[in-house]
Design a protein around this motif. Structure first.
Motif, PDB file in Angstrom:
ATOM      1  N   LYS A  21      63.259  18.926  23.983  1.00  0.00           N
ATOM      2  CA  LYS A  21      62.726  20.294  23.929  1.00  0.00           C
ATOM      3  C   LYS A  21      62.974  20.997  22.592  1.00  0.00           C
ATOM      4  O   LYS A  21      62.049  21.604  22.046  1.00  0.00           O
ATOM      5  N   PRO A  22      64.188  20.949  21.999  1.00  0.00           N
ATOM      6  CA  PRO A  22      64.397  21.655  20.716  1.00  0.00           C
ATOM      7  C   PRO A  22      63.509  21.126  19.596  1.00  0.00           C
ATOM      8  O   PRO A  22      63.204  21.863  18.651  1.00  0.00           O
ATOM      9  N   ILE A  50      55.256  30.994  19.695  1.00  0.00           N
ATOM     10  CA  ILE A  50      56.348  30.705  18.752  1.00  0.00           C
ATOM     11  C   ILE A  50      55.777  30.288  17.408  1.00  0.00           C
ATOM     12  O   ILE A  50      56.232  30.748  16.352  1.00  0.00           O
ATOM     13  N   THR A  51      54.761  29.429  17.426  1.00  0.00           N
ATOM     14  CA  THR A  51      54.138  29.001  16.166  1.00  0.00           C
ATOM     15  C   THR A  51      53.523  30.187  15.442  1.00  0.00           C
ATOM     16  O   THR A  51      53.635  30.304  14.215  1.00  0.00           O
ATOM     17  N   VAL A 108      60.172  23.106  18.885  1.00  0.00           N
ATOM     18  CA  VAL A 108      60.268  24.319  18.067  1.00  0.00           C
ATOM     19  C   VAL A 108      60.383  23.940  16.602  1.00  0.00           C
ATOM     20  O   VAL A 108      59.771  24.562  15.728  1.00  0.00           O
ATOM     21  N   ARG A 109      61.165  22.885  16.307  1.00  0.00           N
ATOM     22  CA  ARG A 109      61.266  22.415  14.923  1.00  0.00           C
ATOM     23  C   ARG A 109      59.893  21.963  14.424  1.00  0.00           C
ATOM     24  O   ARG A 109      59.513  22.238  13.280  1.00  0.00           O
ATOM     25  N   GLY A 123      54.754  27.940  23.501  1.00  0.00           N
ATOM     26  CA  GLY A 123      54.936  27.372  22.172  1.00  0.00           C
ATOM     27  C   GLY A 123      53.944  27.882  21.155  1.00  0.00           C
ATOM     28  O   GLY A 123      54.259  28.012  19.968  1.00  0.00           O
ATOM     29  N   ASN A 160      57.031  23.047  15.387  1.00  0.00           N
ATOM     30  CA  ASN A 160      56.131  24.195  15.229  1.00  0.00           C
ATOM     31  C   ASN A 160      56.209  24.817  13.841  1.00  0.00           C
ATOM     32  O   ASN A 160      55.212  25.324  13.321  1.00  0.00           O
ATOM     33  N   ARG A 161      57.393  24.781  13.223  1.00  0.00           N
ATOM     34  CA  ARG A 161      57.512  25.399  11.891  1.00  0.00           C
ATOM     35  C   ARG A 161      56.742  24.595  10.851  1.00  0.00           C
ATOM     36  O   ARG A 161      56.272  25.145   9.855  1.00  0.00           O
TER      37      ARG A 161
END
Length: 374
Positions: free
Chosen positions: A213-214, A243-244, A217-218, A240, A220-221
């Motif tokens: 899961k983490p 978040i992006t 997010v990584r 998500g 997405n950047r």
């Protein structure tokens, strides 16, 4: 070069590192290999280096063994490693304070084309969202034939964006939340295989890294950072895609969202982005192209095709000519990046750009970007 790749790979494995710290170290020292060579006297190079960081930098044995194994895997599977200082590293991503110092890439697309957009959203994409993506990509193709489309290969909006890109002849990059030894979700393996011939797969993770899961997010950047702008098609109130979009906004990228019906669960996130002025509302490719100032591309291509030579702004001051030359090399730059490339302070640059806008030389775009009108 292979030695630098090896040490850059190992650097990402060293414990107690976060992205920003690793990137700052890499840029300050100049290379991962130099960091390794000075692992026992790093305090002499980095005066404000913490004791914890100095201790972490001494232990390279396991990270180097892992990096060597990864190099063998890459050779067997035709995977390229791209370090931050490589010319083929996504240059837009270098502007981000938490950019990966190394990426793993398999594919044939240029990661630094003229136009790059990311399309993101919910994994529960509805028929409404699918229709929006289908029309948007097809219409965008008529306006801008040269665009790289980036997404995350996930269910829903992501995979729809990749497939419509392929259908319309656009190269498309899938940024993965795991290593290149697997495809997640597995159901998308056929599309991923097509993308290797018309785009590619990109990740910061070594093989044997699961899609935890983490990592999403990584991931997405990278989707946000390597693009000129982010388009959210459908999203619930949390997800998500949002978040992006927030990461993209923090990078001063333009953010756009398609509106949806009030009360529809997978339109709520987009409507909130628009309401909170995080995203600009678009209803199709026409809106988007105008907002980005990309309609000028068609005119430029026609001028070049007709062989028409234009006298480029003969009345420009030396500072204005420097700005023009910079934008001719890489068009659509953010104010801060343009300031660095031209060595003109932002306060002075803002005033000059205003005068150039009045002359019809440049045009401001969403996200603090400036576009050269030629």
């Amino acid at each position: 070069m292979e030695q630098e790749i090896l040490y850059a790979m190992a650097l990402t494995r060293i414990s107690n590192f976060n992205y920003a710290t690793a990137l700052e170290l890499y840029k300050t020292v100049g290379s991962a290999q130099l960091l390794y060579e000075h692992r026992n006297d790093i305090g002499d190079i980095l005066k404000d280096c913490s004791p914890r960081l100095m201790e972490a930098l001494k232990d390279w044995d396991e990270p180097l063994r892992r990096a060597e194994a990864e190099l063998r895997f890459m050779e067997d599977h035709r995977i390229r490693a791209i370090t931050l200082t490589s010319s083929d590293y996504p240059q837009r991503l270098t502007e981000c304070a938490d950019a990966p110092i190394i990426l793993y890439y398999k594919g044939n697309a240029d990661l630094n084309p003229l136009r790059v957009i990311s399309i993101v959203g919910t994994r529960q994409c509805t028929q409404y969202g699918q229709d929006l993506i289908r029309r948007f990509v097809a219409d965008l193709r008529r306006h801008c034939p040269e665009v790289l489309i980036v997404s995350g290969l996930a269910y829903g909006v992501d995979i729809c964006a990749h497939r419509e890109s392929l259908q319309n002849g656009y190269p498309t990059i899938g940024v993965l939340a795991h290593g290149l030894d697997q495809i997640y979700p597995y159901r998308h393996r056929d599309t991923a295989a097509q993308m290797l011939d018309h785009g590619g797969l990109l990740t910061e993770f070594m093989s044997q890294t699961n899609a935890d899961k983490p990592n999403f997010v990584r991931r997405n950047r990278i989707v946000a950072g390597m693009s000129d702008c982010c388009i959210v098609v459908e999203s619930a109130a949390k997800g998500g895609g949002l978040i992006t979009a927030e990461i993209a906004q923090s990078y001063n990228r333009a953010v756009f969202a398609f509106p949806g019906a009030v009360g529809m669960p997978y339109s709520e996130g987009c409507n909130n982005l628009i309401r909170d002025n995080v995203a600009a509302l678009i209803t199709g490719a026409d809106d988007f192209v105008k907002a980005m100032g990309w309609q000028d591309e068609t005119v430029r291509k026609r001028v070049l095709a007709d062989g028409i030579e234009r006298n480029l702004f003969p009345d420009l001051s030396p500072e204005e000519q420097k700005i023009v030359s910079t934008l001719q090399a890489v068009n659509d730059l953010q104010l801060s990046v343009l300031s660095v490339k031209t060595a003109i302070p932002i306060g002075q640059l803002t005033a000059i750009l205003f005068q150039m806008e009045m002359k019809g030389v440049v045009k401001p775009l969403a996200g603090g970007m400036y576009h050269l009108l030629i």
